[in-house]
Design a protein around this motif. Structure first.
Motif, PDB file in Angstrom:
ATOM      1  N   LYS A 204      14.570  48.782 -31.806  1.00 23.58           N
ATOM      2  CA  LYS A 204      14.774  48.876 -30.300  1.00 23.58           C
ATOM      3  C   LYS A 204      15.757  48.012 -29.902  1.00 23.58           C
ATOM      4  O   LYS A 204      15.757  46.741 -30.330  1.00 23.58           O
ATOM      5  CB  LYS A 204      13.199  48.410 -30.052  1.00 23.58           C
ATOM      6  CG  LYS A 204      12.257  49.628 -29.981  1.00 23.58           C
ATOM      7  CD  LYS A 204      11.109  49.169 -29.200  1.00 23.58           C
ATOM      8  CE  LYS A 204       9.970  50.034 -29.083  1.00 23.58           C
ATOM      9  NZ  LYS A 204      10.245  51.296 -28.497  1.00 23.58           N
ATOM     10  N   ILE A 206      15.935  45.976 -26.219  1.00 25.23           N
ATOM     11  CA  ILE A 206      15.314  45.927 -24.939  1.00 25.23           C
ATOM     12  C   ILE A 206      16.373  45.258 -23.878  1.00 25.23           C
ATOM     13  O   ILE A 206      16.391  44.048 -24.104  1.00 25.23           O
ATOM     14  CB  ILE A 206      13.904  45.211 -24.908  1.00 25.23           C
ATOM     15  CG1 ILE A 206      12.976  46.168 -25.895  1.00 25.23           C
ATOM     16  CG2 ILE A 206      13.345  45.027 -23.569  1.00 25.23           C
ATOM     17  CD1 ILE A 206      11.646  45.413 -26.088  1.00 25.23           C
ATOM     18  N   GLY A 213      13.738  50.242 -13.636  1.00 26.66           N
ATOM     19  CA  GLY A 213      14.187  50.973 -14.711  1.00 26.66           C
ATOM     20  C   GLY A 213      15.150  52.259 -13.826  1.00 26.66           C
ATOM     21  O   GLY A 213      15.666  51.527 -12.818  1.00 26.66           O
ATOM     22  N   CYS A 253      22.653  51.319 -23.140  1.00 25.03           N
ATOM     23  CA  CYS A 253      21.520  52.136 -23.848  1.00 25.03           C
ATOM     24  C   CYS A 253      22.089  53.103 -24.663  1.00 25.03           C
ATOM     25  O   CYS A 253      21.657  53.586 -25.903  1.00 25.03           O
ATOM     26  CB  CYS A 253      20.590  52.320 -22.785  1.00 25.03           C
ATOM     27  SG  CYS A 253      19.710  51.010 -22.051  1.00 25.03           S
ATOM     28  N   ARG A 263      15.366  53.362 -30.289  1.00 25.89           N
ATOM     29  CA  ARG A 263      15.375  53.454 -28.939  1.00 25.89           C
ATOM     30  C   ARG A 263      15.870  52.184 -28.036  1.00 25.89           C
ATOM     31  O   ARG A 263      15.954  51.034 -28.633  1.00 25.89           O
ATOM     32  CB  ARG A 263      13.801  53.544 -28.621  1.00 25.89           C
ATOM     33  CG  ARG A 263      12.911  54.757 -29.294  1.00 25.89           C
ATOM     34  CD  ARG A 263      13.013  55.752 -28.669  1.00 25.89           C
ATOM     35  NE  ARG A 263      12.016  56.833 -29.007  1.00 25.89           N
ATOM     36  CZ  ARG A 263      12.578  57.905 -30.015  1.00 25.89           C
ATOM     37  NH1 ARG A 263      13.620  57.620 -30.571  1.00 25.89           N
ATOM     38  NH2 ARG A 263      11.668  58.714 -30.377  1.00 25.89           N
ATOM     39  N   HIS A 265      15.569  50.416 -24.113  1.00 25.61           N
ATOM     40  CA  HIS A 265      14.550  50.455 -23.092  1.00 25.61           C
ATOM     41  C   HIS A 265      15.118  49.457 -21.929  1.00 25.61           C
ATOM     42  O   HIS A 265      15.748  48.236 -22.371  1.00 25.61           O
ATOM     43  CB  HIS A 265      13.237  49.744 -23.567  1.00 25.61           C
ATOM     44  CG  HIS A 265      12.764  50.465 -24.649  1.00 25.61           C
ATOM     45  ND1 HIS A 265      11.527  51.305 -24.196  1.00 25.61           N
ATOM     46  CD2 HIS A 265      12.653  50.591 -25.857  1.00 25.61           C
ATOM     47  CE1 HIS A 265      11.143  51.868 -25.567  1.00 25.61           C
ATOM     48  NE2 HIS A 265      11.906  51.577 -26.340  1.00 25.61           N
ATOM     49  N   ILE A 267      13.775  47.486 -18.972  1.00 28.02           N
ATOM     50  CA  ILE A 267      12.461  47.131 -18.190  1.00 28.02           C
ATOM     51  C   ILE A 267      12.658  46.028 -17.217  1.00 28.02           C
ATOM     52  O   ILE A 267      13.718  45.611 -17.192  1.00 28.02           O
ATOM     53  CB  ILE A 267      11.620  46.541 -19.490  1.00 28.02           C
ATOM     54  CG1 ILE A 267      12.125  45.078 -20.098  1.00 28.02           C
ATOM     55  CG2 ILE A 267      11.419  47.371 -20.486  1.00 28.02           C
ATOM     56  CD1 ILE A 267      10.938  44.377 -20.865  1.00 28.02           C
ATOM     57  N   GLU A 278       5.697  46.786 -23.051  1.00 27.83           N
ATOM     58  CA  GLU A 278       6.461  47.999 -23.462  1.00 27.83           C
ATOM     59  C   GLU A 278       6.036  48.187 -24.827  1.00 27.83           C
ATOM     60  O   GLU A 278       6.098  49.253 -25.421  1.00 27.83           O
ATOM     61  CB  GLU A 278       8.144  47.539 -23.349  1.00 27.83           C
ATOM     62  CG  GLU A 278       8.889  48.630 -23.934  1.00 27.83           C
ATOM     63  CD  GLU A 278       8.750  49.954 -23.776  1.00 27.83           C
ATOM     64  OE1 GLU A 278       8.408  50.815 -24.704  1.00 27.83           O
ATOM     65  OE2 GLU A 278       8.634  50.095 -22.508  1.00 27.83           O
ATOM     66  N   GLY A 284       3.622  51.716 -21.790  1.00 28.54           N
ATOM     67  CA  GLY A 284       5.066  51.376 -21.857  1.00 28.54           C
ATOM     68  C   GLY A 284       5.275  50.816 -20.510  1.00 28.54           C
ATOM     69  O   GLY A 284       4.685  50.728 -19.786  1.00 28.54           O
ATOM     70  N   THR A 287      12.134  52.323 -18.378  1.00 26.93           N
ATOM     71  CA  THR A 287      12.967  53.707 -18.764  1.00 26.93           C
ATOM     72  C   THR A 287      13.351  53.628 -20.288  1.00 26.93           C
ATOM     73  O   THR A 287      13.985  52.626 -20.578  1.00 26.93           O
ATOM     74  CB  THR A 287      14.021  53.867 -18.096  1.00 26.93           C
ATOM     75  OG1 THR A 287      13.751  54.111 -16.621  1.00 26.93           O
ATOM     76  CG2 THR A 287      14.661  55.177 -18.505  1.00 26.93           C
ATOM     77  N   MET A 288      12.937  54.502 -21.078  1.00 25.36           N
ATOM     78  CA  MET A 288      13.374  54.557 -22.526  1.00 25.36           C
ATOM     79  C   MET A 288      14.330  55.618 -22.787  1.00 25.36           C
ATOM     80  O   MET A 288      14.117  56.690 -22.219  1.00 25.36           O
ATOM     81  CB  MET A 288      11.964  54.990 -23.259  1.00 25.36           C
ATOM     82  CG  MET A 288      12.354  55.128 -24.877  1.00 25.36           C
ATOM     83  SD  MET A 288      10.761  55.231 -25.774  1.00 25.36           S
ATOM     84  CE  MET A 288      10.539  57.184 -25.418  1.00 25.36           C
TER      85      MET A 288
END
Length: 290
Positions: A204, A206, A213, A253, A263, A265, A267, A278, A284, A287-288
């Motif tokens: 991930k 972040i 988001g 992203c 992924r 994210h 946040i 998250e 969560g 936005t992912m």
């Protein structure tokens, strides 16, 4: 649920821990890159919450890499020496004198303050910058306007990062980079975090921001879009949903996911313990991108 002051019953505590268990099992041994900035970096209460989140992640076996900015601190130091901060398209115009201050503030004061803060929360951390071990190599950012020593990353070497995590340390990374001729460049922290996450094959990325988001209506925080497939991004840009300062964050992203990060994210760093919410809850947050 994660609030510091909210009183919960023992049964509620048990439910929280049970809910977190499969996520802890999923992420143990994996790498997660956190880009730290915005309000979470200047508000003392939020700062402590982020540090405790990172220490908890480290304790359950996650390889955490913390990439940070420091724009307000740089602007403050420039003001002290009587130098005006100037920005073009959100990027700091960085002449030679400004670059010296950027390097001093980011790789020196801000970086070491974060290391000390993590250590005070019983974490193990080591301060690094893109110059260490040739981690980040860059060339001058090309464009219509000369921004000075603002760089574009050309290479990422992660040996020093993986050595640190293998030895139980959280690498805390300041985003200055080296050039082939010995130059030092200022690098956007979101971009640096994205490239580092990709090179590490992180589970991930972040990005901590000062908004909830990606919003369908930028004036209504209830219109958050929880999941975005990267293939949908051009359409969202055409609709004007992704615009202004959100464009470079979304691009980071998208770039991370396209380069192999599981992924990405975005946040809300204004919410205490947003990282834990998250990672370790069914709900969560933010936005992912996938």
């Amino acid at each position: 649920m994660w609030g510091d002051t909210m009183k919960i019953s023992n049964a509620d505590r048990a439910r929280v821990l049970v809910q977190a268990l499969p996520y802890i099992q999923k992420y143990t041994g994996k790498t997660i890159v956190v880009k730290y900035g915005g309000n979470a970096m200047v508000n003392e209460g939020l700062k402590k919450a982020v540090m405790s989140d990172i220490v908890l992640m480290q304790l359950v076996g996650i390889n955490v890499v913390l990439v940070h900015g420091g724009g307000p601190e740089i602007s403050s130091m420039l003001k002290k020496v009587g130098k005006e901060s100037r920005f073009v398209r959100g990027m700091r115009v960085t002449d030679g004198e400004t670059m010296e201050i950027v390097q001093m503030v980011l790789a020196g004061k801000v970086n070491k303050d974060l290391v000390q803060l993590l250590e005070r929360h019983n974490g193990r951390a080591i301060g690094l910058c893109g110059l260490d071990g040739g981690m980040l190599m860059a060339e001058k950012l090309s464009g219509a306007e000369d921004l000075g020593y603002v760089g574009e990353i050309t290479e990422v070497h992660t040996d020093i990062i993986t050595d640190a995590t293998a030895n139980g340390y959280v690498p805390v990374i300041a985003t200055v980079a080296g050039g082939s001729g010995g130059e030092v460049y200022n690098i956007n922290a979101d971009i640096a975090a994205s490239r580092i996450a990709a090179e590490l094959g992180a589970e991930k990325l972040i990005l901590m921001t000062d908004v909830r988001g990606l919003l369908r209506d930028k004036d209504d925080e209830e219109t958050i879009i929880p999941v975005v497939n990267v293939s949908e991004v051009p359409k969202l840009q055409n609709q004007g949903i992704i615009s202004g300062g959100m464009i470079p964050k979304v691009d980071c992203c998208v770039e991370a996911v396209r380069r192999g990060v599981g992924r990405a994210h975005m946040i809300d760093g204004r919410i205490p313990h947003s990282i834990l919410i998250e990672l370790f809850s069914d709900e969560g947050i933010g936005t992912m991108f996938c």
